[in-house]
Design a protein around this motif. Structure first.
Motif, PDB file in Angstrom:
ATOM      1  N   GLU A   1       5.565  14.707  13.762  1.00 27.94           N
ATOM      2  CA  GLU A   1       5.427  14.090  15.105  1.00 27.94           C
ATOM      3  C   GLU A   1       4.047  13.988  15.438  1.00 27.94           C
ATOM      4  OE1 GLU A   1       7.782  12.636  16.603  1.00 27.94           O
ATOM      5  OE2 GLU A   1       9.185  13.002  15.015  1.00 27.94           O
ATOM      6  N   LEU A   2       3.033  14.630  14.577  1.00 26.70           N
ATOM      7  CA  LEU A   2       1.653  14.608  14.971  1.00 26.70           C
ATOM      8  C   LEU A   2       1.020  13.263  15.300  1.00 26.70           C
ATOM      9  CD1 LEU A   2      -0.113  17.425  12.986  1.00 26.70           C
ATOM     10  CD2 LEU A   2       0.458  17.312  15.156  1.00 26.70           C
ATOM     11  N   ALA A   3       1.359  12.237  14.594  1.00 27.89           N
ATOM     12  CA  ALA A   3       0.974  11.010  14.641  1.00 27.89           C
ATOM     13  C   ALA A   3       1.002  10.498  16.085  1.00 27.89           C
ATOM     14  CB  ALA A   3       1.645  10.047  13.418  1.00 27.89           C
ATOM     15  N   GLY A   4       2.483  10.543  16.430  1.00 22.47           N
ATOM     16  CA  GLY A   4       2.822  10.320  18.058  1.00 22.47           C
ATOM     17  C   GLY A   4       1.822  10.999  18.801  1.00 22.47           C
ATOM     18  N   HIS A   5       1.647  12.328  18.659  1.00 22.64           N
ATOM     19  CA  HIS A   5       0.975  13.121  19.502  1.00 22.64           C
ATOM     20  C   HIS A   5      -0.598  12.630  19.421  1.00 22.64           C
ATOM     21  CE1 HIS A   5      -0.562  16.806  21.367  1.00 22.64           C
ATOM     22  NE2 HIS A   5      -1.415  16.988  20.344  1.00 22.64           N
ATOM     23  N   PHE A   6      -1.215  12.409  18.234  1.00 22.27           N
ATOM     24  CA  PHE A   6      -2.418  12.055  18.406  1.00 22.27           C
ATOM     25  C   PHE A   6      -2.671  10.656  18.895  1.00 22.27           C
ATOM     26  CE2 PHE A   6      -3.082  15.096  14.674  1.00 22.27           C
ATOM     27  CZ  PHE A   6      -3.578  16.086  15.335  1.00 22.27           C
ATOM     28  N   ALA A   7      -1.663   9.820  18.769  1.00 20.06           N
ATOM     29  CA  ALA A   7      -1.711   8.444  19.213  1.00 20.06           C
ATOM     30  C   ALA A   7      -2.087   8.415  20.534  1.00 20.06           C
ATOM     31  CB  ALA A   7      -0.612   7.782  18.970  1.00 20.06           C
TER      32      ALA A   7
ATOM     33  N   GLN B   1      12.773  15.630  18.641  1.00 26.60           N
ATOM     34  CA  GLN B   1      13.737  14.505  19.141  1.00 26.60           C
ATOM     35  C   GLN B   1      13.082  13.260  19.624  1.00 26.60           C
ATOM     36  OE1 GLN B   1      16.167  16.672  22.041  1.00 26.60           O
ATOM     37  NE2 GLN B   1      17.074  17.918  20.481  1.00 26.60           N
ATOM     38  N   ARG B   2      11.985  13.119  19.065  1.00 23.68           N
ATOM     39  CA  ARG B   2      11.056  11.980  19.747  1.00 23.68           C
ATOM     40  C   ARG B   2      11.063  10.472  19.043  1.00 23.68           C
ATOM     41  NH1 ARG B   2       8.418  13.559  24.228  1.00 23.68           N
ATOM     42  NH2 ARG B   2       6.965  11.699  24.231  1.00 23.68           N
ATOM     43  N   SER B   3      11.325  10.829  17.610  1.00 23.10           N
ATOM     44  CA  SER B   3      11.366   9.537  16.760  1.00 23.10           C
ATOM     45  C   SER B   3      12.500   9.180  15.889  1.00 23.10           C
ATOM     46  CB  SER B   3       9.881   9.649  15.639  1.00 23.10           C
ATOM     47  OG  SER B   3      10.210   8.872  14.691  1.00 23.10           O
ATOM     48  N   PRO B   4      12.887   8.021  16.003  1.00 22.68           N
ATOM     49  CA  PRO B   4      14.090   7.583  15.232  1.00 22.68           C
ATOM     50  C   PRO B   4      14.053   7.129  13.964  1.00 22.68           C
ATOM     51  CG  PRO B   4      13.209   5.665  16.549  1.00 22.68           C
ATOM     52  CD  PRO B   4      12.343   6.872  16.814  1.00 22.68           C
ATOM     53  N   GLU B   5      12.452   7.457  13.385  1.00 17.81           N
ATOM     54  CA  GLU B   5      12.414   6.436  12.025  1.00 17.81           C
ATOM     55  C   GLU B   5      12.862   7.415  10.873  1.00 17.81           C
ATOM     56  OE1 GLU B   5      11.389   3.420  12.510  1.00 17.81           O
ATOM     57  OE2 GLU B   5      12.000   3.535  14.399  1.00 17.81           O
ATOM     58  N   GLY B   6      12.968   8.531  10.784  1.00 15.21           N
ATOM     59  CA  GLY B   6      13.017   9.315   9.562  1.00 15.21           C
ATOM     60  C   GLY B   6      11.816   9.251   8.705  1.00 15.21           C
ATOM     61  N   HIS B   7      12.018   9.553   7.353  1.00 19.75           N
ATOM     62  CA  HIS B   7      11.044   9.806   6.530  1.00 19.75           C
ATOM     63  C   HIS B   7      10.346   8.181   6.370  1.00 19.75           C
ATOM     64  CE1 HIS B   7       9.039  10.603   2.738  1.00 19.75           C
ATOM     65  NE2 HIS B   7       9.414  11.675   2.655  1.00 19.75           N
ATOM     66  N   PRO B   8       8.993   8.503   6.481  1.00 20.48           N
ATOM     67  CA  PRO B   8       8.133   7.260   6.493  1.00 20.48           C
ATOM     68  C   PRO B   8       7.981   6.501   5.240  1.00 20.48           C
ATOM     69  CG  PRO B   8       6.620   9.140   6.554  1.00 20.48           C
ATOM     70  CD  PRO B   8       7.853   9.768   6.599  1.00 20.48           C
ATOM     71  N   TYR B   9       8.479   7.092   4.033  1.00 18.29           N
ATOM     72  CA  TYR B   9       8.425   6.468   2.744  1.00 18.29           C
ATOM     73  C   TYR B   9       9.510   6.268   2.164  1.00 18.29           C
ATOM     74  CZ  TYR B   9       3.282   7.429   3.467  1.00 18.29           C
ATOM     75  OH  TYR B   9       1.994   7.447   3.915  1.00 18.29           O
ATOM     76  N   HIS B  10      10.926   6.891   2.561  1.00 19.08           N
ATOM     77  CA  HIS B  10      12.077   7.239   1.637  1.00 19.08           C
ATOM     78  C   HIS B  10      12.879   6.025   2.128  1.00 19.08           C
ATOM     79  CE1 HIS B  10      15.247   8.788  -0.424  1.00 19.08           C
ATOM     80  NE2 HIS B  10      14.627   9.955  -0.614  1.00 19.08           N
TER      81      HIS B  10
ATOM     82  N   GLY C   1      -0.587  11.743   4.208  1.00 17.60           N
ATOM     83  CA  GLY C   1      -0.403  10.118   4.135  1.00 17.60           C
ATOM     84  C   GLY C   1       0.025   9.314   5.412  1.00 17.60           C
ATOM     85  N   PRO C   2       1.082   9.831   5.971  1.00 15.95           N
ATOM     86  CA  PRO C   2       1.582   9.113   7.302  1.00 15.95           C
ATOM     87  C   PRO C   2       0.440   9.217   8.318  1.00 15.95           C
ATOM     88  CG  PRO C   2       3.278  10.593   6.390  1.00 15.95           C
ATOM     89  CD  PRO C   2       2.148  10.782   5.743  1.00 15.95           C
ATOM     90  N   LEU C   3      -0.259  10.431   8.420  1.00 21.56           N
ATOM     91  CA  LEU C   3      -1.409  10.415   9.481  1.00 21.56           C
ATOM     92  C   LEU C   3      -2.467   9.391   9.315  1.00 21.56           C
ATOM     93  CD1 LEU C   3      -1.569  14.371  10.305  1.00 21.56           C
ATOM     94  CD2 LEU C   3      -1.116  12.447  11.751  1.00 21.56           C
ATOM     95  N   ALA C   4      -2.780   9.281   7.767  1.00 20.34           N
ATOM     96  CA  ALA C   4      -3.979   8.375   7.462  1.00 20.34           C
ATOM     97  C   ALA C   4      -3.323   6.806   7.658  1.00 20.34           C
ATOM     98  CB  ALA C   4      -4.244   8.881   6.113  1.00 20.34           C
TER      99      ALA C   4
ATOM    100  N   ASP D   1       0.775  -1.234  -0.070  1.00 16.09           N
ATOM    101  CA  ASP D   1      -0.193   0.075  -0.031  1.00 16.09           C
ATOM    102  C   ASP D   1       0.954   1.243   0.024  1.00 16.09           C
ATOM    103  OD1 ASP D   1      -1.476   2.081   0.768  1.00 16.09           O
ATOM    104  OD2 ASP D   1      -2.936   0.945   1.859  1.00 16.09           O
ATOM    105  N   PRO D   2       0.854   2.060  -1.099  1.00 23.39           N
ATOM    106  CA  PRO D   2       1.876   3.337  -1.027  1.00 23.39           C
ATOM    107  C   PRO D   2       1.633   4.161   0.212  1.00 23.39           C
ATOM    108  CG  PRO D   2      -0.017   3.414  -2.673  1.00 23.39           C
ATOM    109  CD  PRO D   2      -0.094   2.128  -2.037  1.00 23.39           C
ATOM    110  N   TRP D   3       0.604   4.191   0.831  1.00 24.24           N
ATOM    111  CA  TRP D   3       0.253   5.201   1.794  1.00 24.24           C
ATOM    112  C   TRP D   3       0.352   4.491   3.204  1.00 24.24           C
ATOM    113  CZ3 TRP D   3       0.834   9.726   0.055  1.00 24.24           C
ATOM    114  CH2 TRP D   3       0.365   9.907  -1.100  1.00 24.24           C
ATOM    115  N   ALA D   4       0.759   3.137   3.294  1.00 19.03           N
ATOM    116  CA  ALA D   4       0.986   2.449   4.424  1.00 19.03           C
ATOM    117  C   ALA D   4       2.160   3.185   5.211  1.00 19.03           C
ATOM    118  CB  ALA D   4       1.081   1.181   4.503  1.00 19.03           C
ATOM    119  N   THR D   5       2.240   3.254   6.693  1.00 16.62           N
ATOM    120  CA  THR D   5       3.614   3.408   7.385  1.00 16.62           C
ATOM    121  C   THR D   5       3.855   2.369   8.494  1.00 16.62           C
ATOM    122  OG1 THR D   5       2.107   4.887   8.856  1.00 16.62           O
ATOM    123  CG2 THR D   5       3.226   5.993   6.730  1.00 16.62           C
ATOM    124  N   GLY D   6       4.964   2.517   8.978  1.00 17.01           N
ATOM    125  CA  GLY D   6       5.299   1.598   9.864  1.00 17.01           C
ATOM    126  C   GLY D   6       5.368  -0.127   9.416  1.00 17.01           C
TER     127      GLY D   6
END
Length: 500
Positions: free
Chosen positions: A327-333, A146-155, A436-439, A78-83
């Motif tokens: 970092e909004l995805a982590g905030h909204f989580a 400084q909260r996430s180690p993951e970098g760009h979700p699709y790159h 995309g990452p939020l969805a 899925d081109p919009w899936a993250t993680g």
């Protein structure tokens, strides 16, 4: 077990100076390989790569036929899936569980250096994942960055840091939360725009702040003085000096897609671009703040320059915080599912409304997860937006004139009137870096875009967003080709969401 040169190199360095991190690094390697392989597989499945003949679903996955007759086979993408994680991709029946050997085995133009970048990305991601998780909510505003180690979700080169040793990553990367001691180097005859700080002058000589990595690897032989301490932000080469001022430095290595230097053009036009963008943003009634460029200086070469910017944090009111969109995805989580959904939709409506209205006025923002920030209230609701780093926006003289705004006081690469180019700039960044990452999936993105755009003013740009294929940067193709930005066009999920 370390399987590749970059993995072994970082492991050997850790063993020599931080042996206590070695077990965590080795344990993180399999997950890092699967995460980067998933990003690479996304590119192989969805981007217009010239050596791919066709793609087809088959069995439980996707079959990709190369122009030379070989076949790749891997799981659904899925081109919009993250993680996501991909355990292995097969090339003519041979499984590969590491992205770098897979790319090398493809033997395509540009594949060898790209395989090296994938190796760096995997090893550095594993090292990033050794960072201690944050202990509670941020106490300083830059801690959001400084909260996430993951970098760009699709790159696929989300963590490629060529030229950075393990020690340098631990000393300079934001996820490890260091304090970075900057350097100052004297520059005679520097180009200066704006009021350069008096403490960074020695008579007619400008003392230019320099990132310590740049000082050690690129500017050898230059005199250096101790500089101020600073806190690295999401982009690594941009740092918070305090709550009010951020510093963008030149860093002449390729992080993700680009070499992070600062052109003489950017220095020369920094203040004029800032003033123009802020003036246009005033038309939006306070929904968008542009962080002002305070000053810029350079030696006339892209490897020795710096830009001082207003901190986005100054735009937070009482009981508000400024959160980078990445970092909004982590905030909204942290919210319950119903509240999370409502806040994500509120943010999408705000971001699309602001970016499309500003585009209609004549300014196309590069609104990805680092450059765009949200001002959220104590309930976590997004209230306003802040935008920083104007170096790669686009300005349309024709649209400015149509809206009675003054012509831009500049020439060169920032100016663009082609509607397709302007839309790609805005939508490509906003979709891949924010929405995309939020969805997190095609179906959810379709529903989010449908809900967020339903009541927006009907412009030609909105119509394109709702009806045309979605432009996204072809991140894998860009690393295989020296031609700059390249684009893929993905099916538009809005129409399906509307029909449902």
């Amino acid at each position: 077990m370390c399987d590749t040169p970059a993995e072994r190199e970082l492991a050997q360095e850790l063993a020599s100076f931080r042996p206590e991190l070695t077990p965590a690094y080795l344990a993180a390697l399999p997950g890092a390989r699967a995460a980067v392989l998933a990003r690479l597989w996304r590119g192989l499945v969805h981007e217009p790569l010239p050596w791919i003949a066709d793609r087809a679903r088959g069995g439980d996955g996707i079959s990709v036929r190369l122009t030379d007759g070989r076949r790749l086979y891997g799981p659904p993408s899925d081109p919009w899936a993250t993680g996501t994680a991909v355990a292995a991709v097969e090339l003519d029946g041979v499984p590969y569980d590491h992205p770098a050997p897979l790319m090398a085995a493809l033997k395509v133009p540009g594949g060898e250096p790209f395989a090296d970048e994938l190796d760096h990305s995997t090893a550095s991601l594993a090292l990033s994942r050794t960072a201690a998780p944050p202990a509670g909510p941020p106490s300083e505003p830059w801690e959001w960055e400084q909260r996430s180690p993951e970098g760009h979700p699709y790159h696929p080169t989300c963590r490629s840091r060529p030229g950075f040793s393990a020690a340098e990553q631990l000393a300079y990367a934001p996820e490890h939360r260091p304090v970075v001691g900057l350097r100052l180097t004297p520059v005679k005859g520097a180009t200066v725009r704006g009021p350069w700080p008096s403490q960074w002058r020695d008579g007619e000589t400008v003392l230019l702040p320099v990132h310590p990595w740049q000082a050690g690897h690129v500017l050898g032989g230059r005199p250096l003085l101790p500089g101020p301490p600073a806190h690295p932000l999401l982009s690594l080469r941009t740092l918070a000096l305090d709550h009010h001022v951020h510093l963008k430095t030149a860093l002449s290595t390729r992080l993700t897609s680009q070499v992070r230097d600062i052109s003489a053009y950017s220095v020369d036009h920094a203040l004029a671009t800032s003033a123009l963008a802020a003036r246009v943003a005033e038309r939006l009634g306070g929904r968008l703040h542009i962080t002002r460029t305070l000053a810029a200086a350079g030696a006339g070469t892209p490897d020795l320059a710096a830009v001082l910017r207003e901190s986005p944090y100054v735009h937070a009111g009482t009981d508000e915080q400024v959160v980078p969109v990445a970092e909004l995805a982590g905030h909204f989580a942290t919210h319950d599912p119903h509240r999370r959904s409502a806040h994500v939709t509120e943010f999408a409506r705000l971001a699309l409304g602001v970016c499309l209205e500003l585009l209609d006025l004549g300014v196309a923002l590069e609104a990805h997860g680092q450059n765009l920030l949200a001002v959220v209230d104590r309930e976590g609701r997004p209230r306003r937006l802040v935008y920083r780093d104007l170096a790669d926006i686009r300005i349309s003289p024709a649209r400015l004139a149509r809206n009675g705004l003054p012509a831009p006081p500049m020439t060169g690469r920032l100016l663009e009137d082609d509607p397709a180019v302007l839309r790609r700039k805005v939508l490509g960044c906003l979709l891949t870096g924010a929405l995309g990452p939020l969805a997190g999936s095609t179906a959810e993105l379709g529903a989010l875009l449908e809900a967020a755009t339903r009541d927006l003013p009907p412009t030609a740009d909105l119509l394109a967003l709702r009806t045309e294929e979605l432009p996204v940067k072809a991140l894998t193709l860009m690393r295989l080709s020296p031609a700059g930005d390249r684009w893929a066009h993905l099916p538009n999920p809005v129409r399906g969401a509307a029909e449902r």
